[in-house]
Every structure is written in C-alpha cells, then in structure tokens.
Design a protein around this motif. Sequence first.
Motif, short mmCIF file in Angstrom:
data_model
loop_
_atom_site.label_atom_id
_atom_site.label_comp_id
_atom_site.label_asym_id
_atom_site.label_seq_id
_atom_site.Cartn_x
_atom_site.Cartn_y
_atom_site.Cartn_z
N ALA A 59 1.67 -1.44 0.15
CA ALA A 59 0.09 0.09 0.10
C ALA A 59 0.73 1.85 0.32
O ALA A 59 2.32 1.53 0.30
CB ALA A 59 -1.05 0.10 1.01
N PRO A 60 0.64 1.85 -0.54
CA PRO A 60 1.02 3.82 -0.64
C PRO A 60 0.89 4.37 0.83
O PRO A 60 0.44 5.66 1.32
CB PRO A 60 0.20 4.25 -1.75
CG PRO A 60 -0.99 3.91 -1.98
CD PRO A 60 -0.70 2.54 -0.86
N GLU A 61 1.21 4.05 2.26
CA GLU A 61 0.98 4.07 3.42
C GLU A 61 2.40 3.41 4.36
O GLU A 61 2.85 2.65 3.54
CB GLU A 61 -0.27 4.08 4.03
CG GLU A 61 -1.67 4.41 2.95
CD GLU A 61 -2.64 4.13 3.69
OE1 GLU A 61 -2.36 3.01 4.53
OE2 GLU A 61 -3.41 4.37 3.50
N VAL A 62 2.24 3.96 5.31
CA VAL A 62 3.51 3.46 5.83
C VAL A 62 3.67 2.97 7.54
O VAL A 62 2.25 3.46 7.97
CB VAL A 62 4.87 3.95 6.50
CG1 VAL A 62 5.73 4.51 4.54
CG2 VAL A 62 5.24 5.94 6.41
N PRO A 122 6.53 0.46 4.80
CA PRO A 122 5.67 0.06 3.93
C PRO A 122 4.54 -0.79 4.56
O PRO A 122 4.63 -2.06 5.52
CB PRO A 122 5.74 0.31 2.64
CG PRO A 122 7.28 -0.95 2.71
CD PRO A 122 7.97 -0.65 3.93
N ARG A 123 3.12 -0.74 4.16
CA ARG A 123 2.32 -1.15 4.85
C ARG A 123 2.24 -2.30 3.50
O ARG A 123 1.52 -2.34 2.36
CB ARG A 123 0.86 -0.88 4.82
CG ARG A 123 0.05 -1.29 5.45
CD ARG A 123 -1.61 -1.00 5.80
NE ARG A 123 -1.35 0.33 6.49
CZ ARG A 123 -2.43 1.33 7.42
NH1 ARG A 123 -3.21 0.84 6.95
NH2 ARG A 123 -1.93 1.83 7.43
N LEU A 152 -7.56 -1.84 5.31
CA LEU A 152 -7.42 -0.09 6.15
C LEU A 152 -8.01 0.54 7.37
O LEU A 152 -8.39 1.11 7.88
CB LEU A 152 -8.64 0.35 5.01
CG LEU A 152 -7.72 -0.63 4.19
CD1 LEU A 152 -9.11 0.62 3.00
CD2 LEU A 152 -6.97 0.92 3.39
#
Length: 420
Positions: free
Chosen positions: A173-176, A185-186, A219
């Motif tokens: 995912a584009p999140e950390v 990164p997740r 999420l």
Amino acid sequence: MLRPLPLFLGLRYTRAKRRSHFVSFISLTSIIGLALGVLVMIVVLSVMNGFDHEMRSRVLGMVPHATLEGGQPLKDWHELAGRVQQSSQIAAVAPFTQMQGLLTNNGQVQKVLINAIDPAEESKVSIIGDYFVQPAGSNGLKELEPGAFGILIGDLAAKNLGVGIGDKVTFVAPEVALTPAGMFPRMKRFTVVGIFHVGAGEIDGHVAMAHIEDAGRLLRLKPGEVQGLRLKLHDLFQAPQVSWQLAQSFKDLDLYARDWTRSHGSLYQAIRMEKTMIGLLLLLIVAVAAFNIISTLVMVVTDKKGDIAILRTLGATPRQIMLTFMVQGTVIGVVGTLIGGVLGVLAALNVSAAIKWLEGVLGIQFLNAEVYFIDYLPSQVQVQDVVLVCGAALLLSFLATLYPAWRAARTQPAEALRYE
C-alpha cells in the motif's frame, strides 16, 4: 414482353458489344470501384460499432456506472442502498472499498487497483462472473471468503507476475506503518484464488478484487464500514445526472458522486467521433466511384453519337435519350451497390474470425492488450449503417448520371451524322 424504349436501350448499352469492349471494361471497373467502396464502408463501420459495443458491454460492464462516496466511511450501507434503490433509474447497488498499490512476486512488480467487494452483491453490478478462466467453468467470486485474504487478478497481471491459482502475491500500500524499528510500508500477503480475462488490457492488467471485509481490516475500518456504493443504471448515459441528484438528496451524509464519464468518457467519445470521421472519409471512396460512372457515361455518349442521331431521326425525344443513359448509369450503380453490400455484410460478419486466424498463422497479435483497451478486433453489423451506406451509394450513382444523360439529350442529329 414489351419494355419502354429507354429501359431497353439502357440495359442493352450496359452489356458488352463487339465494337465497344473498352467502354464495357470501363463500366466493369466502375461497378468494381463502387462495390469496393461500399464493402470497405460497411466493414469499417461495423468494426467501429464493435468497438463501441465492447466498450459498453465489457469495459463499462466492469467499471462502475456511478459511485456514491463520503468523506468518511459509510457505516450502514444497507440502509443507504435501500434508499438509493427507490430511484426507478437504478438497476442494482453494491458496496465497495478501493485500495491502490503494487502487487509483487519474485521481484516482479505490477501496479494495481484492488476493488474490495461483497461477492454476494457484486454479480448484480458487474459482469466479472462470466469471464473467469481459472478456476475453469466457475464463478471466481465464490472463491473469495472473509478472513482468507484471497485475491482475483486478470490474466495479464498474472502473466506479468508469473503466478497462478494458489500462489502468493504481496500487496504494498502507498502508506507507511510506524513501528519501534522505524517506518515500513504497509504490506499484506494475498493468495491468488481466481484469474479472469475480460479482454480489456486496462482491466486484465491493473484491476484486482478482494473480499470487502479483508480490505476493511487492512484499512483499519470498523466492521460493516465501506468506502462507498457502486451503482448500476438502466441507462448508463444518465449516470452523471442521476448520481449527482442522488448525492444531493442525501445531504445529511455529505456524499459526493463519480461516474464513468470521468474515467472513460473521453475514450468512448473518441470512438464515437472516429466512427463519424472515418465514415465521412470513406464516403469519398464511394464518391470517387460515382465520378467513374460520369466518365463511363461520357465515353458511352461519345461512342454512341451515331446511334443517338439515328434514334432522334426515327422519332426518339430528347427525354427518351436522357432516360436511356440514366438507366445505364443507374444499372451500374445498383449492381455495384448490391455486390458491395452483400460482400460487405459477409466480410463484416467474419472479419473477427479472419483476423484471429491470420494472427494464428503469422504468430503476431495486431491488438496488444497492453496498448489497446481490448485485445481483439470486434465487429457488429447494424442494419441502419448498411441501409445508409447503400442509400448514399445509390444516390451518388444516380446523381452521376444526370450530366452525361443531359449531354446525350442535346446531341444534334445533323451534327452527329455529318462525318458518318
């Protein structure tokens, strides 16, 4: 059986004569040119109709007609879906949650949009259930189970990643995520449980599906929360107006609407405009063939000046002479249009199979799914297009007869027989 003089002479002049083989050859080329023009127009318009149909049925069968989303996740989507379905223009409603990111496997990376769905509801708004190639002969939506973290991907994505049924892929995912060891990164491991082939490269290569509860966990949504509702309309062209009106009617939820015209509207409009422009350009081919009829009849009139003069001295009127050559030109137009129409319909009905066979023989693919939005050449014959093309060809052929026939009617017997 008695026939009118212009009809008898026009048909007689159309047939080959011992002294006018060249004129007959020119008549034959005019027929062939007109037939080719009609054939090409019907085939090309049918192919453009095919692209239009595939865009509607396949691409827009996968892409949401419209969506309703909120600034915050929807807590009770069942209640909202019931209110939305009260609209007579809504065919079906299903929940969804989307995640963008990357799929990786053994060093291979593929960008992907994961549509998290409810398998029981998704078949009401999507055609995906009809296009699974693995497991063969089954609806892959049934393979998605909550908590199993299964994923459905297109065959193009599966090929790029080198995976099959049962293999593991990693979603990035584009999140950390903040951990005591720092920021990472997740990521989440998914199991490939189904592979589909819609025939649209954009979908087969970059769209995947997972269970909506699995996406909610990833999420960090509360149980039962979803990102929005996917709407299927009876008339997809009403999507912008209907979705906006629905969003406005639920002011207490602060919803906003999106529809397919924002994501794929430009492509659809391009197909429609290309069909119009190509049709106009191909009409020039028919016009050129019609001008060939003019040159043919002018040569016939020159060749038949002696015959015209004799007919005039025997009592034929200028009107009968004019009708004679109009009949000849019209026969050329009718024969060419009929041949072109029949061959054009037959070619349009078989062009998809012929191109597929040719691809197999040559070992190449003319439409690459990575470049074009579909990977094959579709064709759909529409009666109105065939009627329009044939009608335009007949009209141009008829108009092409007027000037040569008028010149024939003005022939003076004395002048024509002076050097006979």
